[in-house]
Scaffold this motif. Sequence first.
Motif, short mmCIF file in Angstrom:
data_model
loop_
_atom_site.label_atom_id
_atom_site.label_comp_id
_atom_site.label_asym_id
_atom_site.label_seq_id
_atom_site.Cartn_x
_atom_site.Cartn_y
_atom_site.Cartn_z
N ALA A 1 79.98 45.25 65.56
CA ALA A 1 78.94 46.28 65.39
C ALA A 1 78.44 46.74 66.76
N LYS A 2 78.34 45.78 67.68
CA LYS A 2 77.88 46.11 69.03
C LYS A 2 78.93 46.97 69.74
N ALA A 3 80.19 46.55 69.64
CA ALA A 3 81.27 47.28 70.32
C ALA A 3 81.43 48.69 69.75
N GLY B 1 73.59 51.45 62.15
CA GLY B 1 73.11 50.66 61.01
C GLY B 1 74.27 49.93 60.37
N LEU B 2 73.95 48.91 59.57
CA LEU B 2 75.02 48.16 58.91
C LEU B 2 74.68 47.98 57.43
N CYS C 1 77.51 35.01 53.59
CA CYS C 1 76.99 34.96 54.96
C CYS C 1 75.87 35.98 55.19
N TYR C 2 75.49 36.74 54.18
CA TYR C 2 74.57 37.85 54.44
C TYR C 2 73.23 37.39 54.99
N SER C 3 72.68 36.31 54.45
CA SER C 3 71.33 35.92 54.93
C SER C 3 71.39 35.57 56.42
N LEU C 4 72.46 34.90 56.82
CA LEU C 4 72.61 34.56 58.24
C LEU C 4 72.86 35.82 59.08
N LEU C 5 73.70 36.69 58.54
CA LEU C 5 74.03 37.93 59.26
C LEU C 5 72.77 38.79 59.47
N LYS D 1 69.64 40.16 67.32
CA LYS D 1 70.55 40.54 68.39
C LYS D 1 70.83 42.03 68.46
N LEU D 2 70.80 42.73 67.34
CA LEU D 2 71.16 44.14 67.37
C LEU D 2 69.97 45.08 67.17
N GLU D 3 69.03 44.61 66.38
CA GLU D 3 67.83 45.41 66.08
C GLU D 3 68.20 46.78 65.51
N ILE D 4 69.12 46.77 64.57
CA ILE D 4 69.46 48.01 63.84
C ILE D 4 69.16 47.79 62.37
#
Lengths: 445, 379
Positions: free
Chosen positions: A381-383, A388-389, A403-407, A414-417
């Motif tokens: 996502a950063k690259a 937004g995701l 994995c969504y809750s962790l993501l 880390k991304l603040e999007i």
Amino acid sequence: MSIFTEDIVNFRSVLQLAYNFLAGRDYLKKKKFQERKKLISVALPFSDLVFASGAVPVFPIRMEQFKVHSYLTALNSATNLIGWNLTTKLLSFVRKFDVLKILDTVLDDVIHTINDKYNELYDLGIDHGISSDFCYGITGLTGMFVSKGKNLDANINFTIRCSAWNKYSETLKQFVPRQIWVDIPPRNIDNALELLTDNVSQAISDLEEITGNIVSDNSLNKQFRIGNQIKRFYKTILYEFSASDFYPCNPATFSEILALLGLSYQDYNSDNQRYLESFSYLVKEMRERINKGIGMDVSDMPRILLTPVFGGWEPESHEILYELGARTIYADWEILNLLEEISVSKNSNPVEEYAKFLLNATTRGIGYDQEALTDSYIETAKALNVDGLVFNQVFGCHSISNCYSLLRRKIRNKLEIPTTVINFNKIGDNVEQVKTRLGAFMEMF
Amino acid sequence: MDNIELLESYNSYLQEQKANGKKIIAYLTHDNVPIELFEAAGFVPLPLIFAGKDELMDASHSYLPPSTCSYAQSCIGYFSSTPRTHEFLDLADYILLSNHCVSNICVSEILSNNFNRKRLDFYVSYTRNSNALKYYKLELKHLQKEIEGITKERIPDHRIKEEIIRHNNFKTIVEQVSKLNIPGSEKLDIYQKAILYGPAIQAEIEEIISSYKSNTKNTNSTHPKNVIFTGCSIFINDYLMDLIEDAGGNIVLFDTWIGRNYYSQTFSEEVIASLNDPIDLLTKRFENNVYGDHCVPDSLDNKIVFLENYVNEYHKKYGDKIGVINHIIKFCDHFSLFQSYFKEKLQERGVQVLNLERDYSRSIKGQLSTRIEAFMEMI
């Protein structure tokens, strides 16, 4: 969907990729019965060894007879006679004669028929006894084997951390007795690479036995070179064109193209050279259109990464996002590290290089745990520099959806999007809820 | 002893171990975990073999979607719900992350990250080919190093071997329980307790066996509906066993982790004598585990053949045709996916099968009861 026709008609390469995907059945029949080639099924983009052995990899849905408008049959005859370049001209020509409605229908089929078939095969999987608690992807794949598995000479399986996937692979021998296994160690410790290299060698021996061909270092490297070029083109589309402020087409069409690439990348439409050519032409066409200013200014449209979609997703999502003012990026194979190149340097051992590729993909991309998987999402996502995701939580998926809750936590830190989750069970089942969710999500921009 | 008593006594046991300075490792149970390594290093293994319920499953939903196996959900629930139903879980110092299934990975990771337990990793290959055995050995050595890093002491080979022999002897004793002429529920209680405590209760189990051996009452005649129980294990505090026995059923074989897959994994004296390296012995056990549901590609076929043979032999011996209950915890990747194939293949061989899929919610109890009763009537 017909709003995208204008864009697709002008894309010869897209038309070609779509046609080759859909016309797989006839192509594969020819390969099997006329050329006596062995058909080996693959799912997920693991077709390299099959190509190197001289067999034909098949993502099994491509053995289906698609409900395609009869116009495509005519198109097929035309391409045989005059080639694809003229076919595009032919399409343009036909349009001038005011048969746009027919053309719309044909192209509509090209895009949607795959999803209709997916749903049909999903139902077949359920009829066969797969519990509806399982994910759409595995159920649909089972349906594909129920339907056309008997045409295959073998199936190649790669173990990954998804236990449903491994168990599903085990059940395939009821449809295809000859099974080839590549057991990928769960993580890269000590000499795990050496063990995997040996497992890959064993799979190659199995392929040699089936095909009667010798797989040499040259044949492996040749395949890896083709694969590497395809990966470069794929990345160009993801990183250069999708990040551009000017798109060579409508952004919803762009998403459709990404979806088509995602599907066809699994077996390269059973012809690596032809696929490479189409990909190459696609990149060329996109670049030319951008340079000529043909397309659309998308600078004010946020870029949304929608993932994962390879196990099934609601294909209306990108249209909904488009209507809400966003552009959708599909980049599953990049997230799962399956677009990494395989070294073909002079002194390298191609079997070991392939093992490295597999180990990297399964430990870092697919991830040996949720931490690794979510890190891969964040890195990609950063690259891709997305705004937004949207996480596609597939019902019954216990490997990625969990994995969504962790993501979500990592994205916040880390991304603040903005991020949101949409639920998916079966194509067409949940469109209204997806609309509501995405509507609320887009208000954050 | 009912389950409340069992859990209370287990709580006291763990408290006592903790007071003696022992470290406790909790793990989602499966048949490839080398608990002998833990015990050789002075750790106490804490197998999470506790059944779930609505509240526990609900408590997991901040971490996992509801379409996750009920056992996995409940394991999270045991740690996240308050007040604790099993206080002794707070005593766990470590969580062993393993990959029996992908939910095992997810749950262990969540427990480690969110409930402040240090994590040890132990991954198992997905096949049992020669390279998979080599990989399993690598993982064993890694785990050993990790444990030694914690204790700052090398675990001598002889200690590991002693533990292997101790567990081997214990399992041989537990196997005798399977041959006793007692109701399935009583066998299950013993198996569950055996897995919780391990060889620490060997004397107690020997005593139980001895007392039952003098019991000449024929359980088969009072419970004519004999069945084999396969698929997912019955965990502690589950009501399922009651439903089966209330419907007139009697389980003669627990073909599950809590049952045959535990006690049958033993070595002969010759094998123990022939392999000096204890890690080789543990690897040998993995190699021999042909019925374990983790590995592909033959575990299902092996299971089907085993069950068919067992049913036929039972028929020859007792004249009874026994059925099979295939217990599937909802959303279980291993047993749910091929349930129809499993049933079809056994039925082709003349074995009646009930695929009993369920979660741990109370509301499903009536439905389960009806299905079990109907199956019992059929056999």
